[in-house]
Scaffold this motif. Structure first.
Motif, PDB file in Angstrom:
ATOM      1  N   VAL A  45       5.939  12.005 -11.435  1.00  0.00           N
ATOM      2  CA  VAL A  45       5.328  12.492 -10.199  1.00  0.00           C
ATOM      3  C   VAL A  45       6.402  13.249  -9.422  1.00  0.00           C
ATOM      4  N   HIS A  46       6.046  14.438  -8.938  1.00  0.00           N
ATOM      5  CA  HIS A  46       6.957  15.264  -8.142  1.00  0.00           C
ATOM      6  C   HIS A  46       6.330  15.528  -6.778  1.00  0.00           C
ATOM      7  N   TRP A  47       7.158  15.580  -5.741  1.00  0.00           N
ATOM      8  CA  TRP A  47       6.668  16.042  -4.440  1.00  0.00           C
ATOM      9  C   TRP A  47       7.190  17.446  -4.214  1.00  0.00           C
ATOM     10  N   HIS A  48       6.489  18.195  -3.339  1.00  0.00           N
ATOM     11  CA  HIS A  48       6.783  19.606  -3.127  1.00  0.00           C
ATOM     12  C   HIS A  48       7.288  19.840  -1.711  1.00  0.00           C
ATOM     13  N   THR A  49       8.368  20.601  -1.609  1.00  0.00           N
ATOM     14  CA  THR A  49       8.898  20.948  -0.300  1.00  0.00           C
ATOM     15  C   THR A  49       7.967  21.959   0.371  1.00  0.00           C
TER      16      THR A  49
ATOM     17  N   ARG B 182      -5.404   9.014  15.683  1.00  0.00           N
ATOM     18  CA  ARG B 182      -5.651  10.345  16.263  1.00  0.00           C
ATOM     19  C   ARG B 182      -5.448  11.390  15.175  1.00  0.00           C
ATOM     20  N   GLY B 183      -6.507  11.762  14.501  1.00  0.00           N
ATOM     21  CA  GLY B 183      -6.388  12.751  13.441  1.00  0.00           C
ATOM     22  C   GLY B 183      -5.966  12.125  12.134  1.00  0.00           C
ATOM     23  N   GLY B 184      -5.363  12.928  11.274  1.00  0.00           N
ATOM     24  CA  GLY B 184      -4.999  12.451   9.949  1.00  0.00           C
ATOM     25  C   GLY B 184      -3.509  12.384   9.724  1.00  0.00           C
ATOM     26  N   LEU B 185      -3.154  11.726   8.631  1.00  0.00           N
ATOM     27  CA  LEU B 185      -1.765  11.626   8.222  1.00  0.00           C
ATOM     28  C   LEU B 185      -1.269  12.989   7.733  1.00  0.00           C
ATOM     29  N   VAL B 186       0.028  13.191   7.788  1.00  0.00           N
ATOM     30  CA  VAL B 186       0.633  14.426   7.286  1.00  0.00           C
ATOM     31  C   VAL B 186       0.717  14.319   5.766  1.00  0.00           C
ATOM     32  N   LYS B 187      -0.016  15.200   5.079  1.00  0.00           N
ATOM     33  CA  LYS B 187      -0.086  15.164   3.618  1.00  0.00           C
ATOM     34  C   LYS B 187       1.109  15.898   3.012  1.00  0.00           C
ATOM     35  N   ILE B 188       1.598  15.357   1.913  1.00  0.00           N
ATOM     36  CA  ILE B 188       2.698  15.966   1.158  1.00  0.00           C
ATOM     37  C   ILE B 188       2.157  16.304  -0.222  1.00  0.00           C
ATOM     38  N   ALA B 189       2.324  17.546  -0.643  1.00  0.00           N
ATOM     39  CA  ALA B 189       1.807  17.988  -1.940  1.00  0.00           C
ATOM     40  C   ALA B 189       2.548  17.284  -3.076  1.00  0.00           C
ATOM     41  N   LEU B 190       1.769  16.832  -4.060  1.00  0.00           N
ATOM     42  CA  LEU B 190       2.303  16.180  -5.258  1.00  0.00           C
ATOM     43  C   LEU B 190       1.788  16.890  -6.497  1.00  0.00           C
TER      44      LEU B 190
ATOM     45  N   TYR C 198      -1.341  10.693  -4.426  1.00  0.00           N
ATOM     46  CA  TYR C 198      -1.304  11.334  -3.111  1.00  0.00           C
ATOM     47  C   TYR C 198      -0.023  10.898  -2.407  1.00  0.00           C
ATOM     48  N   ALA C 199       0.444  11.718  -1.464  1.00  0.00           N
ATOM     49  CA  ALA C 199       1.612  11.339  -0.665  1.00  0.00           C
ATOM     50  C   ALA C 199       1.400  11.771   0.778  1.00  0.00           C
ATOM     51  N   TYR C 200       1.955  10.952   1.680  1.00  0.00           N
ATOM     52  CA  TYR C 200       1.838  11.197   3.110  1.00  0.00           C
ATOM     53  C   TYR C 200       3.129  10.804   3.802  1.00  0.00           C
ATOM     54  N   LEU C 201       3.338  11.364   4.974  1.00  0.00           N
ATOM     55  CA  LEU C 201       4.405  10.902   5.840  1.00  0.00           C
ATOM     56  C   LEU C 201       4.049   9.494   6.285  1.00  0.00           C
ATOM     57  N   ASN C 202       4.988   8.589   6.272  1.00  0.00           N
ATOM     58  CA  ASN C 202       4.723   7.197   6.656  1.00  0.00           C
ATOM     59  C   ASN C 202       4.822   7.085   8.177  1.00  0.00           C
TER      60      ASN C 202
ATOM     61  N   ALA D 162      11.571  15.404  -8.232  1.00  0.00           N
ATOM     62  CA  ALA D 162      11.098  14.232  -8.970  1.00  0.00           C
ATOM     63  C   ALA D 162      11.076  13.024  -8.043  1.00  0.00           C
ATOM     64  N   LEU D 163       9.972  12.271  -8.075  1.00  0.00           N
ATOM     65  CA  LEU D 163       9.793  11.120  -7.193  1.00  0.00           C
ATOM     66  C   LEU D 163       9.815   9.808  -7.967  1.00  0.00           C
ATOM     67  N   CYS D 164       8.964   9.687  -8.991  1.00  0.00           N
ATOM     68  CA  CYS D 164       8.870   8.434  -9.739  1.00  0.00           C
ATOM     69  C   CYS D 164       8.135   8.681 -11.042  1.00  0.00           C
ATOM     70  N   ALA D 165       8.157   7.687 -11.899  1.00  0.00           N
ATOM     71  CA  ALA D 165       7.356   7.741 -13.115  1.00  0.00           C
ATOM     72  C   ALA D 165       5.884   7.583 -12.737  1.00  0.00           C
TER      73      ALA D 165
END
Length: 126
Positions: free
Chosen positions: A113-117, A98-106, A48-52, A11-14
């Motif tokens: 909202v949940h993020w996925h390991t 250089r390329g894209g951000l690292v995407k995190i599945a939500l 959407y979620a990404y590595l910052n 769980a990440l946030c409402a």
């Protein structure tokens, strides 16, 4: 330390905390064995979620906590060097990236909202 299985949901946030083109919700992860910051945003109704971590220079992108979008709400912007990324894909849209951000599945369900390991992405263990 207990290992977290890939595909676990955290769980990440409402859902209401993510506003289209608004402030990002930051969270901590362990990516490739290193503690890192990540962020979740909403763009055109989808979360959407990404590595910052900017791909130009591996540093956090926000100039103030949660300020990832540019003023138009159309692009994710690295405040340090101006690299711009597409919110829906994380791909470089302009500037020194250089390329894209690292995407995190939500996923979203029941107003949360949940993020996925993943194999290389785990929650921070306390």
């Amino acid at each position: 330390m207990t290992a977290t299985a890939p595909g676990q949901t955290i769980a990440l946030c409402a859902s209401q905390d993510l506003v289209d083109g608004g402030l990002a919700v930051g969270f901590d992860v362990v990516y490739a064995g290193q503690n890192s910051r990540a962020f979740a945003i909403r763009y055109q109704g989808v979360a959407y979620a990404y590595l910052n971590r900017c791909t130009h220079v591996p540093m956090e992108m926000d100039y103030q906590p949660g300020r990832i979008f540019d003023d138009s709400g159309r692009w994710l912007l690295c405040a340090t060097h101006g690299a711009a990324y597409q919110p829906s894909t994380g791909q470089c849209a302009g500037g020194p990236c250089r390329g894209g951000l690292v995407k995190i599945a939500l996923s979203e369900s029941d107003g949360v909202v949940h993020w996925h390991t993943a194999d290389n992405l785990h929650p921070v263990e306390f």
